[in-house]
Design a protein around this motif. Structure first.
Motif, short mmCIF file in Angstrom:
data_model
loop_
_atom_site.label_atom_id
_atom_site.label_comp_id
_atom_site.label_asym_id
_atom_site.label_seq_id
_atom_site.Cartn_x
_atom_site.Cartn_y
_atom_site.Cartn_z
N SER A 37 50.59 -87.01 12.44
CA SER A 37 51.13 -87.89 13.35
C SER A 37 52.59 -88.27 13.32
CB SER A 37 50.37 -89.36 13.29
OG SER A 37 50.71 -89.91 11.99
N ASN A 38 53.50 -87.64 11.97
CA ASN A 38 54.73 -87.98 11.84
C ASN A 38 55.34 -87.06 12.74
OD1 ASN A 38 57.22 -87.09 10.64
ND2 ASN A 38 56.42 -88.17 8.89
N PRO A 39 56.31 -87.62 13.55
CA PRO A 39 57.07 -87.20 14.69
C PRO A 39 57.95 -85.72 14.37
CG PRO A 39 57.48 -89.46 14.63
CD PRO A 39 56.67 -89.13 13.47
N LEU A 40 58.22 -85.96 12.70
CA LEU A 40 59.11 -84.53 12.58
C LEU A 40 58.12 -83.42 12.18
CD1 LEU A 40 61.49 -83.37 11.18
CD2 LEU A 40 60.92 -84.00 9.00
N PHE A 41 56.95 -83.71 11.88
CA PHE A 41 55.96 -82.48 11.87
C PHE A 41 55.34 -82.13 13.14
CE2 PHE A 41 56.30 -84.29 7.46
CZ PHE A 41 56.57 -83.02 6.65
N GLN A 42 55.18 -83.02 14.14
CA GLN A 42 54.87 -82.81 15.45
C GLN A 42 55.95 -82.02 15.93
OE1 GLN A 42 54.18 -86.80 16.97
NE2 GLN A 42 52.10 -86.66 16.54
N GLN A 43 57.15 -82.20 15.87
CA GLN A 43 58.20 -81.48 16.58
C GLN A 43 58.24 -80.19 15.99
OE1 GLN A 43 62.11 -82.98 16.14
NE2 GLN A 43 62.91 -81.56 17.62
N ALA A 44 58.09 -80.03 14.55
CA ALA A 44 58.18 -78.69 13.96
C ALA A 44 57.21 -77.70 14.47
CB ALA A 44 58.30 -78.78 12.47
N GLU A 45 56.02 -78.35 14.49
CA GLU A 45 54.72 -77.59 14.81
C GLU A 45 54.90 -77.04 16.20
OE1 GLU A 45 52.18 -76.17 13.30
OE2 GLU A 45 52.96 -76.99 11.36
N ARG A 46 55.20 -78.04 17.14
CA ARG A 46 55.32 -77.80 18.63
C ARG A 46 56.48 -76.42 18.59
NH1 ARG A 46 59.27 -78.87 21.70
NH2 ARG A 46 60.14 -80.65 20.67
N VAL A 47 57.47 -76.50 18.09
CA VAL A 47 58.68 -75.50 18.29
C VAL A 47 57.99 -74.36 17.72
CG1 VAL A 47 61.00 -75.01 17.21
CG2 VAL A 47 60.62 -77.07 18.10
N TYR A 48 57.50 -74.45 16.49
CA TYR A 48 56.81 -73.06 15.78
C TYR A 48 55.85 -72.47 16.84
CZ TYR A 48 53.75 -70.28 13.09
OH TYR A 48 53.08 -68.98 12.68
N ARG A 49 54.96 -73.22 17.53
CA ARG A 49 54.12 -72.51 18.59
C ARG A 49 55.08 -72.01 19.83
NH1 ARG A 49 51.39 -77.46 18.08
NH2 ARG A 49 52.24 -78.14 19.86
N LEU A 88 57.91 -78.53 1.66
CA LEU A 88 56.44 -78.90 1.46
C LEU A 88 55.72 -78.25 1.80
CD1 LEU A 88 57.52 -82.32 3.58
CD2 LEU A 88 57.38 -82.30 1.19
N ARG A 89 54.62 -77.89 0.76
CA ARG A 89 53.62 -77.04 1.15
C ARG A 89 52.40 -77.80 1.32
NH1 ARG A 89 55.24 -72.18 -1.19
NH2 ARG A 89 53.29 -71.26 -0.67
N SER A 90 51.54 -77.40 2.45
CA SER A 90 50.64 -78.01 3.04
C SER A 90 49.51 -77.85 2.01
CB SER A 90 50.04 -77.46 4.33
OG SER A 90 49.60 -76.08 4.20
N CYS A 91 49.32 -76.90 1.09
CA CYS A 91 48.32 -77.09 -0.02
C CYS A 91 48.66 -77.95 -1.08
CB CYS A 91 48.05 -75.57 -0.42
SG CYS A 91 47.06 -74.73 0.85
N GLN A 92 49.90 -78.61 -1.09
CA GLN A 92 50.21 -79.37 -2.31
C GLN A 92 50.41 -80.78 -1.91
OE1 GLN A 92 53.77 -77.39 -4.04
NE2 GLN A 92 52.42 -75.73 -4.99
N THR A 93 50.93 -80.87 -0.64
CA THR A 93 51.36 -82.02 -0.18
C THR A 93 50.37 -82.76 1.10
OG1 THR A 93 53.72 -81.99 -0.84
CG2 THR A 93 53.34 -83.76 0.85
N HIS A 94 50.00 -83.67 1.31
CA HIS A 94 49.37 -83.90 2.59
C HIS A 94 50.20 -84.18 3.61
CE1 HIS A 94 46.63 -86.19 5.31
NE2 HIS A 94 47.48 -86.84 5.45
N ILE A 95 50.18 -83.53 4.71
CA ILE A 95 51.03 -83.55 5.89
C ILE A 95 50.45 -84.29 7.00
CG2 ILE A 95 52.58 -82.01 7.58
CD1 ILE A 95 53.32 -81.62 4.57
N GLU A 96 51.08 -85.45 7.35
CA GLU A 96 50.39 -86.42 8.09
C GLU A 96 50.77 -85.98 9.67
OE1 GLU A 96 48.18 -88.75 9.80
OE2 GLU A 96 48.68 -89.07 7.51
#
Length: 166
Positions: free
Chosen positions: A147-159, A137-145
């Motif tokens: 509030s989705n727990p999967l993306f929240q967790q991914a962003e937290r781990v990345y940070r 999933l590319r953020s310039c092609q797909t709307h990344i929500e």
């Protein structure tokens, strides 16, 4: 006739700008170092990659890639790579969230804003492996929500991983 004469230089500038973005994206794709982890490998779990941004040279990126045993690798535009390990609970949460998320519904919602690459910001590329499926999933092609727990967790781990690496 004057309107056409004014339009031609503007169209030429727009064309050059779009060409520059396309060249930058191509250069990023060609120059992107690999962490040595293939998304098709059975032990690959996910990666979060930032591409582009304000860089003096092409190839600006940072990436966290996680294996199913929790081992992660972090790399950025510097020559160093760093490794570490996520907890079993963290990996289990990722696996559960990936198994329960509807990737088709996420991909059905296109990104409609201005891609950050257009103004020297990064694009985020999420790659998930769930079972035999690999979802990119590319953020310039797909709307990344957000509030989705999967993306929240991914962003937290990345940070957390990228901050440890500074």
């Amino acid at each position: 006739m004057k309107n056409i004469q004014r339009f031609v230089p503007i169209a030429a500038l727009l064309s050059l700008s779009l060409t520059g973005v396309a060249i930058a994206k191509t250069a990023l794709a060609q120059n992107r170092p690999s962490l040595g982890l293939s998304p098709t490998a059975p032990n690959f779990l996910l990666s979060i990659r930032r591409e582009g941004g304000m860089c003096a040279a092409m190839g600006c990126f940072s990436e966290v890639a996680v294996l199913s045993n929790g081992t992660y690798r972090y790399a950025d535009s510097s020559p160093k790579q760093r490794t570490g390990r996520l907890s079993r609970g963290e990996v289990r949460r990722f696996q559960q969230r990936m198994a329960n998320v509807n990737f088709e519904a996420i991909k059905a919602r296109p990104f409609t804003g201005t891609c950050p690459l257009a103004y020297d910001g990064p694009e985020t590329v999420y790659t998930f492996r769930s079972g035999d499926r690999v979802e990119v999933l590319r953020s310039c092609q797909t709307h990344i929500e957000g509030s989705n727990p999967l993306f929240q967790q991914a962003e937290r781990v990345y940070r957390e991983v990228s901050e440890k690496s500074e």
